[in-house]
Every structure is written in structure tokens, then in C-alpha cells.
Motif scaffolding. Structure first.
Motif, mmCIF file in Angstrom:
data_model
loop_
_atom_site.group_PDB
_atom_site.id
_atom_site.type_symbol
_atom_site.label_atom_id
_atom_site.label_comp_id
_atom_site.label_asym_id
_atom_site.label_seq_id
_atom_site.Cartn_x
_atom_site.Cartn_y
_atom_site.Cartn_z
ATOM 1 N N GLY A 358 1.213 0.822 4.147
ATOM 2 C CA GLY A 358 1.210 -0.640 4.070
ATOM 3 C C GLY A 358 2.610 -1.178 4.272
ATOM 4 N N ASP A 359 2.934 -2.258 3.580
ATOM 5 C CA ASP A 359 4.258 -2.862 3.704
ATOM 6 C C ASP A 359 5.336 -1.913 3.186
ATOM 7 O OD1 ASP A 359 3.104 -5.101 4.705
ATOM 8 O OD2 ASP A 359 3.391 -6.349 2.919
ATOM 9 N N ALA A 360 6.477 -1.906 3.868
ATOM 10 C CA ALA A 360 7.600 -1.091 3.431
ATOM 11 C C ALA A 360 8.249 -1.732 2.202
ATOM 12 C CB ALA A 360 8.617 -0.946 4.551
ATOM 13 N N VAL A 361 8.618 -0.885 1.247
ATOM 14 C CA VAL A 361 9.199 -1.337 -0.016
ATOM 15 C C VAL A 361 10.474 -0.547 -0.272
ATOM 16 C CG1 VAL A 361 8.853 -1.444 -2.512
ATOM 17 C CG2 VAL A 361 6.950 -1.959 -0.974
ATOM 18 N N ASP A 362 11.512 -1.238 -0.727
ATOM 19 C CA ASP A 362 12.745 -0.576 -1.140
ATOM 20 C C ASP A 362 12.577 -0.166 -2.600
ATOM 21 O OD1 ASP A 362 14.203 -0.837 1.287
ATOM 22 O OD2 ASP A 362 14.498 -2.962 0.828
ATOM 23 N N GLY A 363 12.218 1.094 -2.803
ATOM 24 C CA GLY A 363 11.915 1.578 -4.142
ATOM 25 C C GLY A 363 13.070 2.309 -4.793
ATOM 26 N N VAL A 364 12.770 2.964 -5.872
ATOM 27 C CA VAL A 364 13.782 3.689 -6.642
ATOM 28 C C VAL A 364 14.404 4.802 -5.811
ATOM 29 C CG1 VAL A 364 14.149 5.135 -8.694
ATOM 30 C CG2 VAL A 364 12.693 3.110 -8.832
ATOM 31 N N TRP A 365 13.620 5.434 -4.943
ATOM 32 C CA TRP A 365 14.113 6.584 -4.165
ATOM 33 C C TRP A 365 14.340 6.234 -2.698
ATOM 34 C CZ3 TRP A 365 9.855 6.724 -7.430
ATOM 35 C CH2 TRP A 365 10.092 7.340 -8.666
ATOM 36 N N GLY A 366 14.409 4.953 -2.372
ATOM 37 C CA GLY A 366 14.622 4.542 -0.994
ATOM 38 C C GLY A 366 13.438 3.755 -0.444
ATOM 39 N N ARG A 367 13.418 3.585 0.848
ATOM 40 C CA ARG A 367 12.404 2.763 1.503
ATOM 41 C C ARG A 367 11.182 3.603 1.859
ATOM 42 N NH1 ARG A 367 12.771 -2.313 3.337
ATOM 43 N NH2 ARG A 367 11.449 -3.036 5.069
ATOM 44 N N THR A 368 9.992 3.068 1.567
ATOM 45 C CA THR A 368 8.741 3.783 1.866
ATOM 46 C C THR A 368 7.625 2.778 2.131
ATOM 47 O OG1 THR A 368 7.089 5.363 1.043
ATOM 48 C CG2 THR A 368 8.146 3.941 -0.591
ATOM 49 N N ASP A 369 6.687 3.159 3.009
ATOM 50 C CA ASP A 369 5.508 2.319 3.252
ATOM 51 C C ASP A 369 4.247 2.944 2.655
ATOM 52 O OD1 ASP A 369 5.116 4.448 4.972
ATOM 53 O OD2 ASP A 369 4.678 3.226 6.744
ATOM 54 N N LEU A 370 4.424 3.989 1.825
ATOM 55 C CA LEU A 370 3.288 4.665 1.203
ATOM 56 C C LEU A 370 2.857 3.910 -0.054
ATOM 57 C CD1 LEU A 370 1.386 7.151 1.181
ATOM 58 C CD2 LEU A 370 3.102 8.305 -0.230
ATOM 59 N N TRP A 371 1.557 3.676 -0.165
ATOM 60 C CA TRP A 371 0.984 3.020 -1.335
ATOM 61 C C TRP A 371 -0.106 3.901 -1.934
ATOM 62 C CZ3 TRP A 371 1.856 -2.221 -3.088
ATOM 63 C CH2 TRP A 371 2.859 -2.893 -2.384
ATOM 64 N N ASN A 372 -0.278 3.797 -3.250
ATOM 65 C CA ASN A 372 -1.277 4.583 -3.973
ATOM 66 C C ASN A 372 -2.312 3.657 -4.614
ATOM 67 O OD1 ASN A 372 0.155 7.386 -3.969
ATOM 68 N ND2 ASN A 372 1.722 5.951 -4.676
ATOM 69 N N GLN A 373 -3.595 3.952 -4.360
ATOM 70 C CA GLN A 373 -4.649 3.185 -5.018
ATOM 71 C C GLN A 373 -5.051 3.881 -6.323
ATOM 72 O OE1 GLN A 373 -8.612 2.937 -3.248
ATOM 73 N NE2 GLN A 373 -8.679 0.745 -3.766
ATOM 74 N N ARG A 374 -5.085 3.146 -7.417
ATOM 75 C CA ARG A 374 -5.453 3.712 -8.703
ATOM 76 C C ARG A 374 -6.952 3.997 -8.779
ATOM 77 N NH1 ARG A 374 -3.660 -0.075 -13.361
ATOM 78 N NH2 ARG A 374 -4.960 -1.503 -12.153
ATOM 79 N N ASP A 375 -7.329 4.901 -9.663
ATOM 80 C CA ASP A 375 -8.746 5.206 -9.827
ATOM 81 C C ASP A 375 -9.502 4.042 -10.459
ATOM 82 O OD1 ASP A 375 -7.625 5.477 -12.349
ATOM 83 O OD2 ASP A 375 -8.896 7.173 -12.921
ATOM 84 N N VAL A 376 -8.771 3.106 -11.070
ATOM 85 C CA VAL A 376 -9.404 1.926 -11.664
ATOM 86 C C VAL A 376 -9.184 0.682 -10.814
ATOM 87 C CG1 VAL A 376 -9.299 2.792 -14.017
ATOM 88 C CG2 VAL A 376 -7.358 1.528 -13.108
ATOM 89 N N GLY A 377 -8.666 0.875 -9.593
ATOM 90 C CA GLY A 377 -8.439 -0.243 -8.690
ATOM 91 C C GLY A 377 -7.006 -0.744 -8.735
#
Length: 397
Positions: A358-377
Motif C-alpha cells: 500500500g502507501d509507503a510509510v517512514d517507519g521505525v526501521w525506514g521506509r516500507t510499503d508493506l501493510w499487515n491486516q489484523r485477524d480482527v480487522g
């Protein structure tokens, strides 16, 4: 067994290394007898085991801590404090009591008589949810299982030190039902879903117990900063219970901040030897505090680090890491413009159903476009979720 018969079998309480003070129940006719009946029941039924574990002949007077009571019924905890000797841990029990013409009749948890008594108690003394929990716990406690279905008492995906391998609840005592852990942010989390009960509350510390439906109970000792959940309140796997520390509210000793984590089944401690907890199978050594944990051919001994792999159902997990932020947004889609559906506090455990780009995000460990869907949504960026890998750990959505 009725309380009057128990008195005939009672273990006399002698001079105690730890002073125990009776916590009086609410005022009312006949209430003064409740503490006596609970103490005598505790000494009769659990006293011999405590004497053997503590290696003493005289036990401290049990604490009696009612949390709910009226003229005819009472519910709470009772604890035999440990002597001030190396690694000793208190003996505790949940009790329910009913007053009849003969006086207070007391039952301790982990028995068919206790289950029967709580079913008869009014719901303002024992809730319907607790009645169901105690019945299921007792029924399941009679079936031995190797995989406990429990996680380790800290966040998934994080490694803590195993400062003490399998040992007794009071050090050298049998069975070797306990493990000592420390590390990370020191936040002790519930090893599984259930209901929480606290006893021996002193100086910001106490003994915390979680009763699980699967037949096990877990206890947590030496902590401070305890959860503010009241006795009998539901807890989920991963809920906060306390902070590792050196608390000794009911005796014993400790050489440094850690959590003394113990496994019980029915009305007594049960060996951790051969049991799988947090994805690791524990094996006791020839002496207390030895032994090791094993997973997929890897063995970690006392003094080593082990990672909590969760409850063993195979669902991938990650731990929220907000960096400088105290919480992280969960969104309805893997987009920064999507509505925020929830905020997760730093350190929360997330069970991952699947992943997407999805959208790229500047996270704690750098930039990533990976997103995780939770088991509860809901979706959370991989940039704020520690999974132990830069690559997806769950299948694509």
C-alpha cells in the motif's frame, strides 16, 4: 469436607518468619468467624504441602482477603506467606464460603466441591462468567496435555532472559513448576485468556493469578505496578499484569528484578517439564534452576534468551513499536488517507491475518510499503510493527 471436620485435621500455625495479618471482611453478624474458618481450611488442605516446600514445621498465619461477601456467602483469596529464605514462594488459593447453622463451610479452588459451591453462590458473590470459567477449568484440568496453549509472559516476537530454568515454586521444592524471566521493557503480560485474581497486596506488589479455561492457572510474583483490574475481571492473552521488580509482599527472596512464573493444574502446581509454552518445550535438569528450553532442535539453557512465539496456533504475530510515539494508528485500508479505526499502544501484540502492499510509510526501521491486516480487522504499517523480518511473515491478502 466441611469446615468442622477440617478443624480436626488442622495444621497448627506456629511462630512465623513472616507476620501475616488477617484482612477483616465487611462487618455483620457472624462475619468474625469467616477468617478463622478460611485459615483453618487453608492450613488443613494446603498446609502440609507448604510445610514441605518451605522446609519448616511452623507456618505463618494465612492471610484471608475477602473481595465479596454478605451474611451468608463470601469469596476471595487466602495465602500462606513464605519464610524469608532463598526463592521461597507463597502458597495461595481462591476460596468460596457458605454460612449455615454449623458455621462457615469453606471450599478451595481446583476441586469438584469448589465448583459445586460457586455454582450455588449468588451472582453478586460469583459472577456467571466466573461460574463457567471455574467449571471448565476443573473439567479440563483432568486431561493431561503437552502443549499448554499458553504463551510466555511478555510480548510475542521479543526475547527475554531465562534467569532460572525449571524449579519449584519455592526453589528446590517439587514439582519443578516455575521459571524466572526478565528483559525487554519489563512489562509482564498474561500468558493466556482467563480471569485475574490478586492476593497478598502490600506496598504496591502482590501475587497475581490468572485462571484459564484450558485447565491451567498461571501465577506471577515479584511484580510492582500491578494491573488495576479487579478480581474476577476478564483478561485476554497479552494483557498487562505488572512490571518486573523485586517485590516480596508475602515472603521469599530475590536477587534482582524478574517475574517468577508458575504453572498450576487443578489445585496444585504441575511440572513444566515436557510442557510447551510460548512455542518452547521446557525440560528440567538434574537440579533446580537448570534444564533448558527447546524449539525446532535449538536448545537454550539458563542464562540464555528465548523469544516468545505465542500460543502455538501458528498465527503470525508482531509487536507494535511506535518509536517516539506512544501509540500507532490502525486504518481501514492500507493507505495513509484511510480512516483510523483504532489506536494501539506501544508494545501491543498484533495477530496478522495477511499482508498487502500500500502507501509507503517512514517507519521505525525506514521506509516500507508493506501493510499487515489484523485477524480482527484493520491495517497497520509494517514500519511500526516488529515481526523479526523485513519480509512478509503472513500470506498475501
Amino acid at each position: 469436607m466441611h469446615a468442622l471436620l477440617r478443624r480436626a485435621l488442622g495444621v497448627a500455625a506456629g511462630a512465623a518468619a513472616v507476620t501475616a495479618t488477617l484482612v477483616a471482611p465487611a462487618s455483620g453478624a457472624g462475619q468474625a468467624d469467616l477468617g478463622t474458618a478460611v485459615r483453618e481450611t487453608m492450613l488443613a488442605e494446603r498446609g502440609p504441602a507448604a510445610s514441605a516446600d518451605f522446609d519448616v514445621q511452623a507456618l505463618a498465619e494465612p492471610l484471608v482477603e475477602p473481595t465479596r461477601n454478605d451474611q451468608r456467602w463470601a469469596f476471595g483469596t487466602t495465602t500462606i506467606p513464605a519464610p524469608a529464605k532463598e526463592h521461597a514462594g507463597p502458597h495461595t488459593a481462591i476460596f468460596v464460603a457458605h454460612r449455615d447453622a454449623q458455621g462457615w463451610q469453606v471450599e478451595l479452588d481446583g476441586t469438584a466441591e469448589f465448583v459445586q459451591a460457586v455454582q450455588q453462590a449468588p451472582t453478586d458473590i460469583v459472577s456467571d462468567g466466573e461460574k463457567q470459567l471455574f467449571a471448565r477449568n476443573y473439567e479440563n484440568s483432568r486431561t493431561a496435555v503437552t502443549d499448554t496453549g499458553l504463551g510466555l509472559p511478555w510480548a510475542e516476537g521479543v526475547a527475554w532472559w531465562m534467569g532460572g530454568g525449571p524449579h519449584g515454586d519455592s526453589g528446590q521444592s517439587r514439582p519443578y513448576s516455575s521459571l524466572d524471566f526478565s528483559g525487554g521493557n519489563g512489562r509482564v503480560l498474561s500468558a493466556g485468556a482467563g480471569r485475574v485474581y490478586k492476593s497478598c497486596l502490600r506496598n504496591g506488589s502482590g501475587l497475581v493469578r490468572v485462571v484459564h479455561e484450558n485447565g491451567y492457572s498461571t501465577t506471577y510474583y515479584h511484580m510492582t505496578g500491578l494491573t488495576d483490574l479487579g478480581d474476577g475481571q476478564p483478561v485476554q492473552y497479552g494483557d498487562y499484569l505488572g512490571q518486573i521488580d523485586v517485590g516480596l509482599p508475602c515472603g521469599g527472596s530475590t536477587t534482582g528484578p524478574h517475574v517468577h512464573f508458575s504453572l498450576l493444574r487443578g489445585d496444585s502446581h504441575t511440572p513444566v517439564d515436557g510442557r510447551t509454552i510460548g512455542g518452547w518445550t521446557f525440560h528440567e535438569g538434574s537440579q533446580a534452576y537448570g534444564g533448558y528450553a527447546e524449539r525446532d532442535g535449538t536448545q537454550v539453557g539458563t542464562g540464555g534468551q528465548i523469544t516468545n512465539h505465542g500460543r502455538g496456533d501458528g498465527t503470525p504475530t508482531g509487536v507494535v513499536d511506535g518509536g517516539r510515539n506512544s501509540s500507532v494508528n490502525v486504518r481501514s485500508e492500507p493507505k495513509l488517507t484511510a480512516p483510523v479505526v483504532e489506536e494501539l499502544p506501544d508494545g501491543s501484540v498484533v495477530r496478522i491475518k495477511c499482508t498487502a502492499r500500500g502507501d509507503a510509510v517512514d517507519g521505525v526501521w525506514g521506509r516500507t510499503d508493506l501493510w499487515n491486516q489484523r485477524d480482527v480487522g484493520g491495517w497497520i504499517s509494517d514500519g511500526f510493527l516488529y515481526t523479526g523480518s523485513d519480509d512478509p511473515i503472513a500470506p498475501p491478502c
